[in-house]
Every structure is written in structure tokens, then in C-alpha cells.
Design a protein around this motif. Structure first.
Motif, PDB file in Angstrom:
ATOM      1  N   MET A 152      -0.219  66.930  61.019  1.00 34.96           N
ATOM      2  CA  MET A 152       0.414  66.114  62.050  1.00 34.96           C
ATOM      3  C   MET A 152       1.607  66.876  62.620  1.00 34.96           C
ATOM      4  SD  MET A 152       0.163  63.118  63.529  1.00 34.96           S
ATOM      5  CE  MET A 152      -0.794  62.152  62.347  1.00 34.96           C
ATOM      6  N   ALA A 153       1.661  67.003  63.945  1.00 36.91           N
ATOM      7  CA  ALA A 153       2.732  67.748  64.594  1.00 36.91           C
ATOM      8  C   ALA A 153       4.066  67.030  64.409  1.00 36.91           C
ATOM      9  CB  ALA A 153       2.420  67.908  66.081  1.00 36.91           C
ATOM     10  N   THR A 154       5.119  67.827  64.334  1.00 38.34           N
ATOM     11  CA  THR A 154       6.455  67.256  64.211  1.00 38.34           C
ATOM     12  C   THR A 154       6.810  66.491  65.472  1.00 38.34           C
ATOM     13  OG1 THR A 154       7.166  69.045  62.761  1.00 38.34           O
ATOM     14  CG2 THR A 154       8.888  67.808  63.899  1.00 38.34           C
ATOM     15  N   LYS A 155       7.335  65.301  65.305  1.00 32.54           N
ATOM     16  CA  LYS A 155       7.765  64.486  66.439  1.00 32.54           C
ATOM     17  C   LYS A 155       9.277  64.460  66.521  1.00 32.54           C
ATOM     18  CE  LYS A 155       3.849  61.197  66.483  1.00 32.54           C
ATOM     19  NZ  LYS A 155       3.362  61.539  67.832  1.00 32.54           N
ATOM     20  N   THR A 156       9.774  64.229  67.728  1.00 32.00           N
ATOM     21  CA  THR A 156      11.208  64.021  67.936  1.00 32.00           C
ATOM     22  C   THR A 156      11.439  62.575  68.331  1.00 32.00           C
ATOM     23  OG1 THR A 156      11.639  66.320  68.579  1.00 32.00           O
ATOM     24  CG2 THR A 156      13.212  64.657  69.315  1.00 32.00           C
ATOM     25  N   TRP A 157      12.292  61.923  67.572  1.00 31.69           N
ATOM     26  CA  TRP A 157      12.600  60.508  67.774  1.00 31.69           C
ATOM     27  C   TRP A 157      14.004  60.352  68.333  1.00 31.69           C
ATOM     28  CZ3 TRP A 157       9.625  56.265  65.358  1.00 31.69           C
ATOM     29  CH2 TRP A 157       8.447  56.705  64.745  1.00 31.69           C
ATOM     30  N   PHE A 158      14.160  59.408  69.261  1.00 32.25           N
ATOM     31  CA  PHE A 158      15.475  59.038  69.790  1.00 32.25           C
ATOM     32  C   PHE A 158      15.695  57.587  69.393  1.00 32.25           C
ATOM     33  CE2 PHE A 158      18.496  57.437  72.866  1.00 32.25           C
ATOM     34  CZ  PHE A 158      19.377  58.498  73.064  1.00 32.25           C
ATOM     35  N   ILE A 159      16.675  57.337  68.515  1.00 36.63           N
ATOM     36  CA  ILE A 159      16.865  56.022  67.917  1.00 36.63           C
ATOM     37  C   ILE A 159      18.282  55.525  68.170  1.00 36.63           C
ATOM     38  CG2 ILE A 159      16.819  54.709  65.752  1.00 36.63           C
ATOM     39  CD1 ILE A 159      14.931  56.897  64.668  1.00 36.63           C
ATOM     40  N   THR A 160      18.401  54.321  68.702  1.00 34.48           N
ATOM     41  CA  THR A 160      19.720  53.733  68.923  1.00 34.48           C
ATOM     42  C   THR A 160      20.085  52.810  67.762  1.00 34.48           C
ATOM     43  OG1 THR A 160      18.924  51.785  70.152  1.00 34.48           O
ATOM     44  CG2 THR A 160      19.314  53.817  71.414  1.00 34.48           C
ATOM     45  N   GLY A 161      21.381  52.569  67.618  1.00 29.58           N
ATOM     46  CA  GLY A 161      21.850  51.700  66.536  1.00 29.58           C
ATOM     47  C   GLY A 161      21.461  52.215  65.175  1.00 29.58           C
ATOM     48  N   ALA A 162      21.760  53.500  64.927  1.00 28.94           N
ATOM     49  CA  ALA A 162      21.183  54.178  63.764  1.00 28.94           C
ATOM     50  C   ALA A 162      22.108  54.281  62.554  1.00 28.94           C
ATOM     51  CB  ALA A 162      20.724  55.585  64.168  1.00 28.94           C
ATOM     52  N   SER A 163      23.282  53.680  62.612  1.00 32.70           N
ATOM     53  CA  SER A 163      24.204  53.822  61.482  1.00 32.70           C
ATOM     54  C   SER A 163      24.013  52.757  60.421  1.00 32.70           C
ATOM     55  CB  SER A 163      25.656  53.797  61.974  1.00 32.70           C
ATOM     56  OG  SER A 163      25.946  52.557  62.596  1.00 32.70           O
ATOM     57  N   GLN A 164      23.077  51.816  60.666  1.00 31.87           N
ATOM     58  CA  GLN A 164      22.830  50.764  59.681  1.00 31.87           C
ATOM     59  C   GLN A 164      21.467  50.123  59.953  1.00 31.87           C
ATOM     60  OE1 GLN A 164      26.095  48.047  60.306  1.00 31.87           O
ATOM     61  NE2 GLN A 164      25.373  47.393  62.312  1.00 31.87           N
ATOM     62  N   GLY A 165      21.041  49.259  59.044  1.00 30.98           N
ATOM     63  CA  GLY A 165      19.823  48.487  59.247  1.00 30.98           C
ATOM     64  C   GLY A 165      18.580  49.330  59.447  1.00 30.98           C
ATOM     65  N   PHE A 166      17.681  48.836  60.309  1.00 30.09           N
ATOM     66  CA  PHE A 166      16.442  49.552  60.603  1.00 30.09           C
ATOM     67  C   PHE A 166      16.719  50.990  61.033  1.00 30.09           C
ATOM     68  CE2 PHE A 166      13.977  45.457  61.678  1.00 30.09           C
ATOM     69  CZ  PHE A 166      13.256  45.511  60.501  1.00 30.09           C
ATOM     70  N   GLY A 167      17.744  51.177  61.872  1.00 31.02           N
ATOM     71  CA  GLY A 167      18.015  52.504  62.415  1.00 31.02           C
ATOM     72  C   GLY A 167      18.287  53.532  61.341  1.00 31.02           C
ATOM     73  N   LEU A 168      19.104  53.171  60.368  1.00 29.79           N
ATOM     74  CA  LEU A 168      19.433  54.098  59.284  1.00 29.79           C
ATOM     75  C   LEU A 168      18.206  54.390  58.428  1.00 29.79           C
ATOM     76  CD1 LEU A 168      21.580  55.735  57.803  1.00 29.79           C
ATOM     77  CD2 LEU A 168      22.181  53.658  56.524  1.00 29.79           C
ATOM     78  N   ILE A 169      17.389  53.379  58.197  1.00 32.68           N
ATOM     79  CA  ILE A 169      16.173  53.585  57.404  1.00 32.68           C
ATOM     80  C   ILE A 169      15.190  54.484  58.148  1.00 32.68           C
ATOM     81  CG2 ILE A 169      14.190  52.418  56.354  1.00 32.68           C
ATOM     82  CD1 ILE A 169      16.058  49.999  55.917  1.00 32.68           C
TER      83      ILE A 169
END
Length: 277
Positions: free
Chosen positions: A1-18
């Protein structure tokens, strides 16, 4: 599987951090945004595949700078996760115009800013996947005290349905995620705002507030790590849902809403049909 690049907001806690933890473990690249870079780095640490970004989502230029920095570092964006947002618990009457507008600024317009800035790159490469994380409150709004918050999530559902049709010809998939109660910090004071001027008349709202802050908080049935893992699986597959109800409680509430609508249509069908020429 090729490496993907993700752009995630609200990433310091909750779903984002996980998301950060699981994606780095599988070798993907992650551009993660937070209102505070220091808070993000404290929570997520540093990693060669992690780009931490301090972003004000309500400022489109700030969002553009972050998206451009992601392209500069990783060369592309494959998956966008609009995860940032906060809860607002108060009766429609008692929430001020400023409190209401701010909830829309972050939950709705912040996501739209990200979509506008990311889509040109996704269109050019002819692929991508956008996850808009809403809430079961964006499908079922019968929660006393959550009217404005639900309105922001219903708004997200509306533009996501249209976006899915607009983006499909460019090879871009779109998924609206409607989680039920997951055991994150969403019901903590840092993520759940309450009215500055509460009205004593709304006893049902105060009871809803007490129940959410004391009884539900810490006892949510959903495991956020499992929820994130399922979303990552969907991003890796060929097919993707438009509506993803996440959690058995979300499914139950969605089915109740569908049954309610079906019954309302049948009960009032004669009135609905009486308006034609």
C-alpha cells in the motif's frame, strides 16, 4: 500500500491525536493542525513524518499557509480530515448571537476553509478522500440544549452531500462521519462551551447539561481508537460511504430518525399532496 499524506485538523486531542498515532505507526505522512503548536507538540511529540502546524481555521489565509506547507513538505495531500470543532450546550433562546456565530465559524466555516484550500490540489492529482467529521447530532437533533451545535453539524451534512457530487468527477471521495458517544474529551469543559447567561426556565437543558457532564462523560460506549482505525480502513479501500454512522448508538438513533420521518410522511401525506396544481 502506497504511503498516504493526511491533513488533519484539531489534532492535539481526541480523534485527531489518535489519527496521528495510528497513521505514523503505519508509515503514513501526517500534517496536523492545532490552535497551539506547543500543545500539539506536547501531545504528539515529533516524528520525521509529522508536520505540526499552528492554524486558525477561521482565517482562510492561515489555512492556505498550512495547506501550502503540507504540499511543500510531502508533495501531495491524499486524505483530508475535518475533525476540529467544539460542542455548545445551551437552549436556542439563551445562547447569544456571538456564541452562536462562533460555533458556526469553527465547526462550519473552518471546515469550508480547509476544503476550499485543499480541493485545487486534489483536483489536479485526480484523487483524494475528504472526511468531514460531523456528529449523530447532524442527523438527529432531538437533544435539549444542543440545537445550535446540531445546526452546525446539519450544515456540514448539507454541504458534504453536495460536495460528494461535485468532487466525484475528479476522482475524489467524500465521507460524512456521524459518531455517537465516544470516550474522548468532547464533554470536558475544554471542548464543550455553555451559555454565559443561562436561563433558569430551561430545566430540561440544565438536566441535559448535568447528564452529559457528569453521567455520560467518561462512560461513553465508543472506543475512539477503534473508530479511527475503521476510518483509516475506509480510506485504504476502493469504496467509501457517503454517510458513516460510527458507533452502535449512532446507528440506533439514525434508525429512530428514519422511522420518525417515515411515520410523519405517512401521517401527513394528504396535506403534503394537497398543494399541487
Amino acid at each position: 500500500m502506497a504511503t498516504k499524506t493526511w491533513f488533519i485538523t484539531g489534532a492535539s486531542q481526541g480523534f485527531g491525536l489518535i489519527f496521528i498515532e495510528q497513521l505514523l505507526q503505519k508509515g503514513d505522512n501526517v500534517a496536523a493542525t492545532s490552535r497551539s503548536l506547543a500543545s500539539l507538540e506536547k501531545a504528539a511529540g515529533t516524528h520525521p513524518n509529522l508536520l505540526g502546524l499552528e492554524v486558525n481555521l477561521t482565517d482562510e489565509q492561515s489555512v492556505k499557509t498550512a495547506v501550502d506547507a503540507t504540499i511543500a513538505k510531502f508533495g501531495r495531500i491524499d486524505v483530508v480530515v475535518n475533525n476540529a470543532g467544539y460542542g455548545l450546550l445551551g437552549a436556542v433562546e439563551e445562547l447569544s448571537d456571538a456564541e452562536t456565530r462562533q460555533n458556526f465559524e469553527v465547526n462550519v466555516y473552518g471546515s469550508l476553509n480547509v476544503i476550499r484550500q485543499a480541493l485545487p490540489y486534489l483536483r489536479e492529482q485526480g484523487s483524494g478522500h475528504i472526511f468531514n467529521i460531523s456528529s449523530i447530532g447532524g442527523f438527529f437533533g432531538g437533544f435539549p440544549g444542543f440545537g445550535i451545535y446540531c445546526a452546525t453539524k446539519f450544515a456540514m451534512a448539507g454541504f458534504t452531500e453536495a460536495l460528494a457530487e461535485e468532487a466525484k468527477p475528479f476522482g475524489i471521495k467524500t465521507t460524512l462521519v456521524l459518531p455517537g458517544y465516544f470516550r474522548t474529551n468532547f464533554l470536558e469543559s475544554s471542548s464543550l462551551a455553555t451559555p454565559k447567561n443561562a436561563l433558569d426556565a430551561y430545566s430540561s437543558v440544565r438536566e441535559s447539561q448535568r447528564m452529559h457532564e457528569i453521567e455520560i462523560n467518561g462512560n461513553q460506549p465508543g472506543d475512539p481508537a477503534k473508530g479511527v482505525a475503521e476510518m483509516i480502513k475506509i480510506a485504504e479501500g476502493d469504496a467509501a460511504p457517503l454517510y458513516l454512522f460510527l458507533g452502535t448508538d449512532a446507528v440506533d438513533m439514525a434508525e429512530k430518525k428514519l422511522e420518525l420521518i417515515k411515520n410523519e410522511i405517512e401521517t401527513w401525506r394528504s396535506v403534503s399532496s394537497a398543494t399541487n396544481f
